[in-house]
Design an enzyme around this catalytic site. Structure first.
Site, PDB file in Angstrom:
ATOM      1  N   GLU A   1     -13.309 -41.630  -9.449  1.00 30.47           N
ATOM      2  CA  GLU A   1     -14.039 -40.439  -9.001  1.00 30.47           C
ATOM      3  C   GLU A   1     -14.873 -40.767  -7.756  1.00 30.47           C
ATOM      4  O   GLU A   1     -15.758 -41.619  -7.802  1.00 30.47           O
ATOM      5  CB  GLU A   1     -14.959 -39.918 -10.107  1.00 30.47           C
ATOM      6  CG  GLU A   1     -15.598 -38.597  -9.706  1.00 30.47           C
ATOM      7  CD  GLU A   1     -16.514 -38.014 -10.783  1.00 30.47           C
ATOM      8  OE1 GLU A   1     -16.417 -36.807 -11.034  1.00 30.47           O
ATOM      9  OE2 GLU A   1     -17.325 -38.764 -11.356  1.00 30.47           O
TER      10      GLU A   1
ATOM     11  N   GLY B   1     -23.240 -35.471 -16.451  1.00 29.97           N
ATOM     12  CA  GLY B   1     -23.526 -36.483 -15.431  1.00 29.97           C
ATOM     13  C   GLY B   1     -22.351 -37.425 -15.300  1.00 29.97           C
ATOM     14  O   GLY B   1     -21.222 -37.098 -15.684  1.00 29.97           O
TER      15      GLY B   1
ATOM     16  N   LYS C   1     -34.595 -32.615 -19.149  1.00 30.91           N
ATOM     17  CA  LYS C   1     -34.849 -33.674 -18.166  1.00 30.91           C
ATOM     18  C   LYS C   1     -33.829 -33.476 -17.043  1.00 30.91           C
ATOM     19  O   LYS C   1     -32.685 -33.910 -17.138  1.00 30.91           O
ATOM     20  CB  LYS C   1     -34.669 -35.047 -18.825  1.00 30.91           C
ATOM     21  CG  LYS C   1     -35.493 -36.173 -18.245  1.00 30.91           C
ATOM     22  CD  LYS C   1     -35.230 -36.481 -16.786  1.00 30.91           C
ATOM     23  CE  LYS C   1     -33.974 -37.253 -16.533  1.00 30.91           C
ATOM     24  NZ  LYS C   1     -33.626 -37.325 -15.093  1.00 30.91           N
TER      25      LYS C   1
ATOM     26  N   THR D   1     -19.798 -40.692 -15.768  1.00 25.53           N
ATOM     27  CA  THR D   1     -19.169 -41.270 -16.956  1.00 25.53           C
ATOM     28  C   THR D   1     -19.903 -42.538 -17.416  1.00 25.53           C
ATOM     29  O   THR D   1     -20.100 -42.749 -18.616  1.00 25.53           O
ATOM     30  CB  THR D   1     -17.679 -41.546 -16.678  1.00 25.53           C
ATOM     31  OG1 THR D   1     -17.056 -40.274 -16.472  1.00 25.53           O
ATOM     32  CG2 THR D   1     -16.987 -42.247 -17.829  1.00 25.53           C
ATOM     33  N   ALA D   2     -20.326 -43.379 -16.460  1.00 31.11           N
ATOM     34  CA  ALA D   2     -21.009 -44.623 -16.852  1.00 31.11           C
ATOM     35  C   ALA D   2     -22.316 -44.290 -17.572  1.00 31.11           C
ATOM     36  O   ALA D   2     -22.654 -44.900 -18.603  1.00 31.11           O
ATOM     37  CB  ALA D   2     -21.284 -45.476 -15.619  1.00 31.11           C
ATOM     38  N   THR D   3     -23.061 -43.307 -17.064  1.00 31.37           N
ATOM     39  CA  THR D   3     -24.306 -42.907 -17.725  1.00 31.37           C
ATOM     40  C   THR D   3     -23.987 -42.304 -19.088  1.00 31.37           C
ATOM     41  O   THR D   3     -24.695 -42.565 -20.070  1.00 31.37           O
ATOM     42  CB  THR D   3     -25.073 -41.874 -16.873  1.00 31.37           C
ATOM     43  OG1 THR D   3     -25.063 -42.292 -15.522  1.00 31.37           O
ATOM     44  CG2 THR D   3     -26.499 -41.715 -17.346  1.00 31.37           C
TER      45      THR D   3
ATOM     46  N   GLU E   1     -20.491 -33.934 -20.825  1.00 27.36           N
ATOM     47  CA  GLU E   1     -19.621 -33.391 -19.764  1.00 27.36           C
ATOM     48  C   GLU E   1     -19.684 -34.397 -18.637  1.00 27.36           C
ATOM     49  O   GLU E   1     -20.707 -34.504 -17.959  1.00 27.36           O
ATOM     50  CB  GLU E   1     -20.157 -32.049 -19.264  1.00 27.36           C
ATOM     51  CG  GLU E   1     -20.291 -30.972 -20.315  1.00 27.36           C
ATOM     52  CD  GLU E   1     -18.965 -30.373 -20.705  1.00 27.36           C
ATOM     53  OE1 GLU E   1     -17.944 -30.674 -20.056  1.00 27.36           O
ATOM     54  OE2 GLU E   1     -18.943 -29.617 -21.685  1.00 27.36           O
TER      55      GLU E   1
ATOM     56  N   CYS F   1     -17.499 -31.502 -10.620  1.00 29.15           N
ATOM     57  CA  CYS F   1     -16.644 -32.360 -11.446  1.00 29.15           C
ATOM     58  C   CYS F   1     -15.232 -31.792 -11.578  1.00 29.15           C
ATOM     59  O   CYS F   1     -14.300 -32.513 -11.913  1.00 29.15           O
ATOM     60  CB  CYS F   1     -17.281 -32.547 -12.816  1.00 29.15           C
ATOM     61  SG  CYS F   1     -17.767 -30.996 -13.577  1.00 29.15           S
TER      62      CYS F   1
HETATM   63  O1  TXE Z   1     -25.546 -39.381 -12.073  1.00 30.27           O
HETATM   64  P1  TXE Z   1     -26.196 -39.838 -13.437  1.00 30.27           P
HETATM   65  P2  TXE Z   1     -25.626 -40.030 -10.647  1.00 30.27           P
HETATM   66  C1  TXE Z   1     -20.699 -38.560 -11.194  1.00 30.27           C
HETATM   67  C2  TXE Z   1     -20.359 -38.776  -9.741  1.00 30.27           C
HETATM   68  C3  TXE Z   1     -21.502 -39.563  -9.246  1.00 30.27           C
HETATM   69  C4  TXE Z   1     -21.809 -40.431 -10.442  1.00 30.27           C
HETATM   70  C5  TXE Z   1     -23.217 -40.949 -10.507  1.00 30.27           C
HETATM   71  O2  TXE Z   1     -19.195 -39.561  -9.651  1.00 30.27           O
HETATM   72  O3  TXE Z   1     -21.180 -40.338  -8.120  1.00 30.27           O
HETATM   73  O4  TXE Z   1     -21.601 -39.569 -11.534  1.00 30.27           O
HETATM   74  O5  TXE Z   1     -24.114 -39.907 -10.225  1.00 30.27           O
HETATM   75  C6  TXE Z   1     -29.887 -39.011 -16.066  1.00 30.27           C
HETATM   76  N1  TXE Z   1     -30.250 -42.143 -20.114  1.00 30.27           N
HETATM   77  N2  TXE Z   1     -21.330 -37.273 -11.464  1.00 30.27           N
HETATM   78  O6  TXE Z   1     -25.986 -41.472 -10.676  1.00 30.27           O
HETATM   79  O7  TXE Z   1     -26.892 -41.137 -13.285  1.00 30.27           O
HETATM   80  C7  TXE Z   1     -30.274 -38.805 -14.626  1.00 30.27           C
HETATM   81  O8  TXE Z   1     -31.673 -38.964 -14.446  1.00 30.27           O
HETATM   82  C8  TXE Z   1     -30.434 -40.817 -20.034  1.00 30.27           C
HETATM   83  C9  TXE Z   1     -20.516 -36.301 -12.112  1.00 30.27           C
HETATM   84  O9  TXE Z   1     -26.494 -39.183  -9.855  1.00 30.27           O
HETATM   85  O10 TXE Z   1     -25.157 -39.712 -14.469  1.00 30.27           O
HETATM   86  C10 TXE Z   1     -29.768 -37.388 -14.381  1.00 30.27           C
HETATM   87  O11 TXE Z   1     -30.688 -36.441 -14.938  1.00 30.27           O
HETATM   88  N3  TXE Z   1     -30.319 -40.130 -18.890  1.00 30.27           N
HETATM   89  C11 TXE Z   1     -21.323 -35.226 -12.699  1.00 30.27           C
HETATM   90  C12 TXE Z   1     -28.473 -37.356 -15.201  1.00 30.27           C
HETATM   91  O12 TXE Z   1     -28.603 -38.433 -16.140  1.00 30.27           O
HETATM   92  C13 TXE Z   1     -29.973 -40.808 -17.780  1.00 30.27           C
HETATM   93  C14 TXE Z   1     -22.461 -34.744 -11.910  1.00 30.27           C
HETATM   94  C15 TXE Z   1     -27.198 -37.569 -14.370  1.00 30.27           C
HETATM   95  O13 TXE Z   1     -27.338 -38.734 -13.609  1.00 30.27           O
HETATM   96  C16 TXE Z   1     -29.763 -42.198 -17.803  1.00 30.27           C
HETATM   97  C17 TXE Z   1     -23.216 -35.831 -11.320  1.00 30.27           C
HETATM   98  C18 TXE Z   1     -29.911 -42.870 -19.047  1.00 30.27           C
HETATM   99  N4  TXE Z   1     -29.703 -44.190 -19.165  1.00 30.27           N
HETATM  100  C19 TXE Z   1     -22.609 -37.023 -11.088  1.00 30.27           C
HETATM  101  N5  TXE Z   1     -29.438 -42.588 -16.545  1.00 30.27           N
HETATM  102  C20 TXE Z   1     -20.551 -34.099 -13.318  1.00 30.27           C
HETATM  103  N6  TXE Z   1     -20.000 -34.333 -14.507  1.00 30.27           N
HETATM  104  O14 TXE Z   1     -20.475 -33.027 -12.778  1.00 30.27           O
HETATM  105  C21 TXE Z   1     -29.443 -41.502 -15.768  1.00 30.27           C
HETATM  106  N7  TXE Z   1     -29.771 -40.408 -16.498  1.00 30.27           N
END
Ligand code: TXE
Length: 487
Positions: free
Chosen positions: A391, A232, A179, A234-236, A254, A288
């Protein structure tokens, strides 16, 4: 989100070796960050699509697991070859979909995606499991597939990170439901085309497009998914962990970072500057691992800051398709607003914006509706301020003086994150010792993002759980079983 398919490419899901329309009423619009133009529509897939993909992956699991690891390595090699043929297309799509410079998309995204498949093919060919002899018995470790792997990836390095998970997952005998981020779906679809072209058995690799709540969450909670690898925010990651834990799934997270770049007094400023600037702003700071806090020894603070600002002001920001461009656009309007709000916050927190602070001046009109923030350097913030510890994930760097190594380590460890860091010094031994005291998964001395794919990759504290890379990936994507035979 719109109710009718928009003009532009319409992407489908790839399930059981077929391109399928999703069970959805809505489409998600995909925009080119550099121009704000609509470039594609992806299905807003639902739990029904996830169910279909998991069922296909389950049905394919036994035959795939029955292959030897060398046979599966052969498949990875085929995928690498096909992907390599399409490397320029990968780079073009990635640059369009993320807004990153084409040169970066070629040298990092396209080439690493091919390298990931090739690297894990090699790991598979060299793979030997352990034997532990006892006086009266022999223990043999067998690495079994975990089952169906759910792989969820972000938008900053779309195919690079997806291939980093798909390759070891397949190598170790798992079948996959991927996904990708709804913000950057293009190259995941290209990867599915590659799987189709090499005739990977149906159901071994499945792709479901969609957003986090409608498609990601049903994948993480699906009872037949045995492993989740997530990169992705940290909150997610916290939500993913909660959802995966009730089914005792294997989990690798990660997550984000707020990494320190430590510049010691003995540094050769001119020589190290290109590396430090790269660590600060690669991919518009949307990696990251980027060093978004630069800690500088007080004795060289002024000279370093002068040289740093000069280097930053020379960076070419603009048209991602121009080979001279070093910095492109941010991923989305929401993200641009998030980054700009942190710059406002920095001023409220007493910081001084030394350069940047808003959209770049003088870029061509064609990019007026894109999501741009010029490289921004902020001075005068307390090291424990929000801007210096949260971040931001954009082209924003804060500068902080320190008086000795102890203080540098204390500041470096002053965040809830613990992903990476770098130390720049003429004394590599002192740098290396200092590195051991930084609470993070990876520390580079006199370099940054210098990657050997065999080493462990992952974070501590709020930066994640688990390690991937080389043998750590092979271990994570398998179940190590011991068979003890008494002589
Ligand atoms: O990422 P999300 P977002 C950090 C960075 C950024 C913040 C939010 O600070 O501003 O995260 O970014 C999927 N269950 N990084 O909102 O939401 C989503 O569809 C399962 C750091 O864009 O974390 C996508 O495929 N999946 C990071 C993936 O999670 C879920 C890189 C990442 O999206 C979900 C990106 C759920 N409940 C952002 N909600 C790094 N570590 O490099 C969302 N997703």
């Amino acid at each position: 989100m719109s109710d009718i398919p928009m003009p532009g490419v319409e992407l489908s899901n790839y399930i059981n070796g077929e391109w399928r329309f999703a069970n959805c009423e809505h489409w998600i619009d995909d925009y080119a960050p550099a121009t704000g133009e609509h470039i594609a529509s992806i299905p807003c897939s639902s739990s029904e699509d996830i169910d279909a993909a998991v069922e296909a992956a389950l049905n394919a699991a036994d035959d795939w697991a029955a292959l030897s690891i060398a046979e599966r390595a052969g498949w990875l090699e085929k995928i690498a070859e096909e992907l390599e043929e399409r490397a320029e297309e990968v780079a073009q799509l990635e640059s369009l979909d993320t807004g990153k410079p084409i040169t970066l998309a070629r040298s990092v995204d396209a080439s690493r995606s091919v390298a990931n498949f090739r690297f894990f093919a090699e790991q598979g060919r060299e793979f030997e499991s352990e034997i532990f002899e006892m006086k009266d018995a022999t223990n043999r470790v067998v690495y079994k597939p975990v089952g169906v792997a759910g792989l969820i990836t972000p938008w900053n390095l779309p195919l690079y990170l997806l291939s980093w998970k798909v390759a070891p997952a397949l190598l170790m005998g798992n079948t996959v439901v991927a996904k990708p981020s709804e913000l950057t779906p293009m190259t995941a679809s290209l990867l599915a085309e590659v799987m189709e072209a090499v005739k990977l058995p149906a159901g071994v690799f499945n792709l479901v497009h969609g957003n986090g709540l409608d498609a990601g969450a049903p994948l993480t909670s699906h009872p037949d998914v045995n492993l989740i690898s997530f990169t992705g925010g940290t909150a997610t990651g916290r939500e993913v962990a909660k959802s995966a834990s009730s089914g005792f799934k294997k989990l690798s997270l990660e997550l984000g970072g707020k990494n320190a770049t430590i510049v010691r007094a003995d540094v050769d400023i001119a020589n190290m500057m290109p590396g430090i600037v790269r660590a600060s702003f690669l991919n518009q700071g949307q990696v990251c691992l980027c060093g978004s806090r630069i800690l500088i020894h007080e004795s060289i603070y002024d000279s370093f800051v002068g040289a740093f600002l000069e280097a930053v002001s020379n960076m070419v920001v603009g048209d991602p398709s121009d080979e001279e461009t070093e910095l492109g656009a941010l991923i989305s309007e929401d993200h641009q607003n998030k980054v700009l709000s942190y710059i406002d916050l920095a001023e409220d927190e007493g910081g001084t914006i030394l350069c940047g602070g808003g959209p770049p001046v003088g870029i061509p009109e064609a990019f007026d509706n894109g999501y741009w923030v010029s490289p921004t350097v902020i001075d005068g913030l307390a090291p424990d301020s929000r801007c210096a510890t949260e971040e931001i994930f954009g082209p924003v760097v804060t500068l902080h003086p320190f008086s000795d190594d102890e203080e540098a380590i204390e500041i470096a460890n002053m965040t809830d994150y613990g992903l990476a860091g770098s130390i720049w010094t003429a004394d590599t031994e002192a740098g290396s010792k200092m590195a051991e005291r930084i609470d993070s998964g990876m520390v580079w001395v006199n370099c940054w993002l210098h990657r050997d794919l065999r080493v462990p990759f992952g974070g501590v504290k709020n930066s994640g759980v688990g390690r991937e890379g080389g043998q750590w990936s092979l271990g994570f994507f398998s179940e190590a079983i011991n068979i003890c035979v008494k002589h």
